[in-house]
Every structure is written in structure tokens, then in C-alpha cells.
Motif scaffolding. Structure first.
Motif, PDB file in Angstrom:
ATOM      1  N   GLN A   1      -3.460   6.358  14.657  1.00  0.00           N
ATOM      2  CA  GLN A   1      -4.633   7.215  14.527  1.00  0.00           C
ATOM      3  C   GLN A   1      -4.345   8.240  13.439  1.00  0.00           C
ATOM      4  OE1 GLN A   1      -7.711   7.142  16.140  1.00  0.00           O
ATOM      5  NE2 GLN A   1      -8.244   8.726  14.645  1.00  0.00           N
ATOM      6  N   MET A   2      -5.194   8.247  12.428  1.00  0.00           N
ATOM      7  CA  MET A   2      -4.986   9.134  11.281  1.00  0.00           C
ATOM      8  C   MET A   2      -6.151  10.099  11.177  1.00  0.00           C
ATOM      9  SD  MET A   2      -3.528   6.380   8.513  1.00  0.00           S
ATOM     10  CE  MET A   2      -5.102   5.561   8.312  1.00  0.00           C
ATOM     11  N   ASN A   3      -5.870  11.381  11.341  1.00  0.00           N
ATOM     12  CA  ASN A   3      -6.884  12.422  11.250  1.00  0.00           C
ATOM     13  C   ASN A   3      -6.588  13.343  10.069  1.00  0.00           C
ATOM     14  OD1 ASN A   3      -8.030  11.440  13.664  1.00  0.00           O
ATOM     15  ND2 ASN A   3      -6.729  12.780  14.901  1.00  0.00           N
ATOM     16  N   SER A   4      -7.567  14.126   9.685  1.00  0.00           N
ATOM     17  CA  SER A   4      -7.409  15.098   8.589  1.00  0.00           C
ATOM     18  C   SER A   4      -6.769  14.440   7.366  1.00  0.00           C
ATOM     19  CB  SER A   4      -6.551  16.289   9.059  1.00  0.00           C
ATOM     20  OG  SER A   4      -7.137  16.912  10.175  1.00  0.00           O
ATOM     21  N   LEU A   5      -7.323  13.310   7.004  1.00  0.00           N
ATOM     22  CA  LEU A   5      -6.734  12.530   5.908  1.00  0.00           C
ATOM     23  C   LEU A   5      -6.808  13.270   4.583  1.00  0.00           C
ATOM     24  CD1 LEU A   5      -8.004   9.071   7.074  1.00  0.00           C
ATOM     25  CD2 LEU A   5      -5.615   9.625   6.570  1.00  0.00           C
ATOM     26  N   LYS A   6      -5.758  13.079   3.785  1.00  0.00           N
ATOM     27  CA  LYS A   6      -5.647  13.721   2.483  1.00  0.00           C
ATOM     28  C   LYS A   6      -5.599  12.650   1.387  1.00  0.00           C
ATOM     29  CE  LYS A   6      -2.734  17.368   4.481  1.00  0.00           C
ATOM     30  NZ  LYS A   6      -1.413  18.048   4.398  1.00  0.00           N
ATOM     31  N   PHE A   7      -5.903  13.067   0.176  1.00  0.00           N
ATOM     32  CA  PHE A   7      -5.874  12.137  -0.943  1.00  0.00           C
ATOM     33  C   PHE A   7      -4.507  11.457  -1.039  1.00  0.00           C
ATOM     34  CE2 PHE A   7      -7.026  10.270  -4.863  1.00  0.00           C
ATOM     35  CZ  PHE A   7      -5.933  10.370  -5.698  1.00  0.00           C
ATOM     36  N   GLU A   8      -3.455  12.222  -0.769  1.00  0.00           N
ATOM     37  CA  GLU A   8      -2.097  11.676  -0.898  1.00  0.00           C
ATOM     38  C   GLU A   8      -1.727  10.683   0.200  1.00  0.00           C
ATOM     39  OE1 GLU A   8      -3.004  14.865  -1.022  1.00  0.00           O
ATOM     40  OE2 GLU A   8      -1.629  16.158   0.124  1.00  0.00           O
ATOM     41  N   ASP A   9      -2.603  10.482   1.167  1.00  0.00           N
ATOM     42  CA  ASP A   9      -2.387   9.443   2.185  1.00  0.00           C
ATOM     43  C   ASP A   9      -2.818   8.070   1.679  1.00  0.00           C
ATOM     44  OD1 ASP A   9      -3.473  11.793   4.660  1.00  0.00           O
ATOM     45  OD2 ASP A   9      -1.409  11.202   4.214  1.00  0.00           O
ATOM     46  N   THR A  10      -3.421   8.027   0.504  1.00  0.00           N
ATOM     47  CA  THR A  10      -3.859   6.751  -0.062  1.00  0.00           C
ATOM     48  C   THR A  10      -2.663   5.846  -0.306  1.00  0.00           C
ATOM     49  OG1 THR A  10      -5.789   7.742  -1.130  1.00  0.00           O
ATOM     50  CG2 THR A  10      -4.959   5.675  -2.051  1.00  0.00           C
ATOM     51  N   ALA A  11      -2.716   4.640   0.270  1.00  0.00           N
ATOM     52  CA  ALA A  11      -1.618   3.689   0.162  1.00  0.00           C
ATOM     53  C   ALA A  11      -1.995   2.405   0.882  1.00  0.00           C
ATOM     54  CB  ALA A  11      -0.341   4.265   0.784  1.00  0.00           C
ATOM     55  N   VAL A  12      -1.151   1.403   0.714  1.00  0.00           N
ATOM     56  CA  VAL A  12      -1.215   0.225   1.579  1.00  0.00           C
ATOM     57  C   VAL A  12      -0.327   0.518   2.780  1.00  0.00           C
ATOM     58  CG1 VAL A  12      -0.761  -2.232   1.811  1.00  0.00           C
ATOM     59  CG2 VAL A  12      -1.628  -1.315  -0.359  1.00  0.00           C
ATOM     60  N   TYR A  13      -0.874   0.343   3.960  1.00  0.00           N
ATOM     61  CA  TYR A  13      -0.149   0.617   5.192  1.00  0.00           C
ATOM     62  C   TYR A  13       0.334  -0.687   5.812  1.00  0.00           C
ATOM     63  CZ  TYR A  13      -1.378   5.517   5.095  1.00  0.00           C
ATOM     64  OH  TYR A  13      -1.484   6.841   4.745  1.00  0.00           O
ATOM     65  N   TYR A  14       1.623  -0.717   6.155  1.00  0.00           N
ATOM     66  CA  TYR A  14       2.248  -1.905   6.702  1.00  0.00           C
ATOM     67  C   TYR A  14       2.730  -1.666   8.132  1.00  0.00           C
ATOM     68  CZ  TYR A  14       2.490  -3.465   1.845  1.00  0.00           C
ATOM     69  OH  TYR A  14       2.180  -3.834   0.565  1.00  0.00           O
ATOM     70  N   CYS A  15       2.488  -2.637   8.968  1.00  0.00           N
ATOM     71  CA  CYS A  15       3.013  -2.657  10.311  1.00  0.00           C
ATOM     72  C   CYS A  15       4.362  -3.373  10.296  1.00  0.00           C
ATOM     73  CB  CYS A  15       2.010  -3.396  11.204  1.00  0.00           C
ATOM     74  SG  CYS A  15       2.553  -3.740  12.868  1.00  0.00           S
ATOM     75  N   ALA A  16       5.307  -2.909  11.106  1.00  0.00           N
ATOM     76  CA  ALA A  16       6.623  -3.523  11.152  1.00  0.00           C
ATOM     77  C   ALA A  16       7.099  -3.624  12.596  1.00  0.00           C
ATOM     78  CB  ALA A  16       7.617  -2.701  10.333  1.00  0.00           C
TER      79      ALA A  16
ATOM     80  N   GLN B   1       0.968  -8.005   6.387  1.00  0.00           N
ATOM     81  CA  GLN B   1       0.563  -8.131   4.989  1.00  0.00           C
ATOM     82  C   GLN B   1       0.039  -6.821   4.414  1.00  0.00           C
ATOM     83  OE1 GLN B   1       0.947 -10.980   3.009  1.00  0.00           O
ATOM     84  NE2 GLN B   1       2.246 -11.401   4.776  1.00  0.00           N
ATOM     85  N   GLY B   2      -0.272  -5.870   5.263  1.00  0.00           N
ATOM     86  CA  GLY B   2      -0.726  -4.569   4.796  1.00  0.00           C
ATOM     87  C   GLY B   2      -2.237  -4.416   4.810  1.00  0.00           C
ATOM     88  N   THR B   3      -2.687  -3.187   4.959  1.00  0.00           N
ATOM     89  CA  THR B   3      -4.109  -2.866   4.890  1.00  0.00           C
ATOM     90  C   THR B   3      -4.278  -1.628   4.010  1.00  0.00           C
ATOM     91  OG1 THR B   3      -6.104  -2.442   6.204  1.00  0.00           O
ATOM     92  CG2 THR B   3      -4.061  -1.455   7.015  1.00  0.00           C
ATOM     93  N   GLN B   4      -5.255  -1.680   3.126  1.00  0.00           N
ATOM     94  CA  GLN B   4      -5.451  -0.607   2.151  1.00  0.00           C
ATOM     95  C   GLN B   4      -6.184   0.572   2.789  1.00  0.00           C
ATOM     96  OE1 GLN B   4      -4.578  -0.413  -1.311  1.00  0.00           O
ATOM     97  NE2 GLN B   4      -5.201   1.719  -1.000  1.00  0.00           N
ATOM     98  N   VAL B   5      -5.648   1.749   2.577  1.00  0.00           N
ATOM     99  CA  VAL B   5      -6.308   2.994   2.981  1.00  0.00           C
ATOM    100  C   VAL B   5      -6.520   3.821   1.720  1.00  0.00           C
ATOM    101  CG1 VAL B   5      -6.049   5.167   4.227  1.00  0.00           C
ATOM    102  CG2 VAL B   5      -5.342   3.015   5.298  1.00  0.00           C
ATOM    103  N   THR B   6      -7.771   4.151   1.452  1.00  0.00           N
ATOM    104  CA  THR B   6      -8.105   4.924   0.258  1.00  0.00           C
ATOM    105  C   THR B   6      -8.858   6.176   0.671  1.00  0.00           C
ATOM    106  OG1 THR B   6      -8.263   2.901  -1.054  1.00  0.00           O
ATOM    107  CG2 THR B   6      -9.237   4.900  -1.976  1.00  0.00           C
ATOM    108  N   ILE B   7      -8.347   7.298   0.242  1.00  0.00           N
ATOM    109  CA  ILE B   7      -8.972   8.586   0.562  1.00  0.00           C
ATOM    110  C   ILE B   7      -9.587   9.148  -0.718  1.00  0.00           C
ATOM    111  CG2 ILE B   7      -8.668  10.832   1.638  1.00  0.00           C
ATOM    112  CD1 ILE B   7      -7.897   8.370   3.365  1.00  0.00           C
ATOM    113  N   SER B   8     -10.874   9.434  -0.643  1.00  0.00           N
ATOM    114  CA  SER B   8     -11.557  10.017  -1.798  1.00  0.00           C
ATOM    115  C   SER B   8     -11.539  11.538  -1.667  1.00  0.00           C
ATOM    116  CB  SER B   8     -12.987   9.505  -1.892  1.00  0.00           C
ATOM    117  OG  SER B   8     -13.717   9.872  -0.746  1.00  0.00           O
ATOM    118  N   SER B   9     -11.265  12.188  -2.769  1.00  0.00           N
ATOM    119  CA  SER B   9     -11.180  13.660  -2.743  1.00  0.00           C
ATOM    120  C   SER B   9     -12.541  14.294  -2.972  1.00  0.00           C
ATOM    121  CB  SER B   9     -10.188  14.139  -3.791  1.00  0.00           C
ATOM    122  OG  SER B   9     -10.568  13.667  -5.063  1.00  0.00           O
TER     123      SER B   9
END
Length: 122
Positions: free
Chosen positions: A79-94, A114-122
Motif C-alpha cells: 500500500q503506497m500513500n502520499s506518493l512522490k515524483f521520486e517514487d516513479t519506478a518499476v516495482y518488483y515482487c521478490a 516481471q515488474g509493474t510500472q508506477v508513474t507519479i506525475s508532479s
């Protein structure tokens, strides 16, 4: 062999929220989330023990992200709250074959999604 499939990524404005899911096939023990931004190394985000009783969070996400798991559904969440621009990345489960140390570096983990893209717009 464990297979991991992430979902829940997308585009969201800064300050918004997203919940990532990772569905696992096969027996899993300790699990974690990592992320990789363009031109950067993969970095630790969060990890959880097989029982869910112990968690670890990177300093950059403490107070904003929560890791959890539902072993009955064999699913990991972030669960990701208060997302910031710098959180933009591909997120991988391990997932790890170990129920010991809740690792915060990639060598602790044996299986990757394989990863899922998270993009935060400023």
C-alpha cells in the motif's frame, strides 16, 4: 518453482495512493518489494516475514508505504500513500526460499516477478 505476478501499477498524481499486489504460485517464505528507476540500481522498498509478523521498510518510504500479505490467498501487497515524483519506478515482487532473515538486499531473494510500472506525475 515459484512464479510471481505483480499488478496494480499505473499513473497517479503526487499525493495519491496505489496498492500493488503480487500473486504467487507455489510455497513462499519471506517476501519483499524492490524498485528500479531508469538509470538507477534496483533498490529495496519493503520486506515481510513468512508469518507477516516482521516487516522492514526503506527509510525513504517509512510512514507512507505498508507491506502486508495474505497467506490464504498467497498474495503480497504494498500500500503506497502520499506518493512522490521520486517514487516513479518499476516495482518488483521478490520471494525467498528462506524463513530466516528478512533481507533488504537482492541476494536474499530467489524468485522475481516481471515488474509493474508506477508513474507519479508532479
Amino acid at each position: 518453482q515459484v512464479q510471481l505476478v505483480e499488478s496494480g501499477g499505473g499513473l497517479v498524481q503526487a499525493g495519491g495512493s496505489l496498492r500493488l499486489s503480487c500473486a504467487a504460485s507455489g510455497r513462499t517464505f519471506n517476501m519483499g518489494w524492490f524498485r528500479q528507476a531508469p538509470g538507477k540500481e534496483r533498490e529495496f522498498v519493503a520486506a515481510i516475514s513468512w508469518s507477516g509478523g516482521s516487516t522492514r521498510l526503506a527509510d525513504s518510504v517509512k510512514g507512507r508505504f505498508t507491506i502486508s500479505r495474505d497467506n490464504a490467498k498467497n498474495t503480497l501487497y504494498l500500500q503506497m500513500n502520499s506518493l512522490k515524483f521520486e517514487d516513479t519506478a518499476v516495482y518488483y515482487c521478490a520471494a525467498s526460499n528462506s524463513a530466516g532473515v528478512v533481507g533488504q538486499t537482492t541476494p536474499w531473494y530467489d524468485y522475481w516477478g516481471q515488474g509493474t510500472q508506477v508513474t507519479i506525475s508532479s
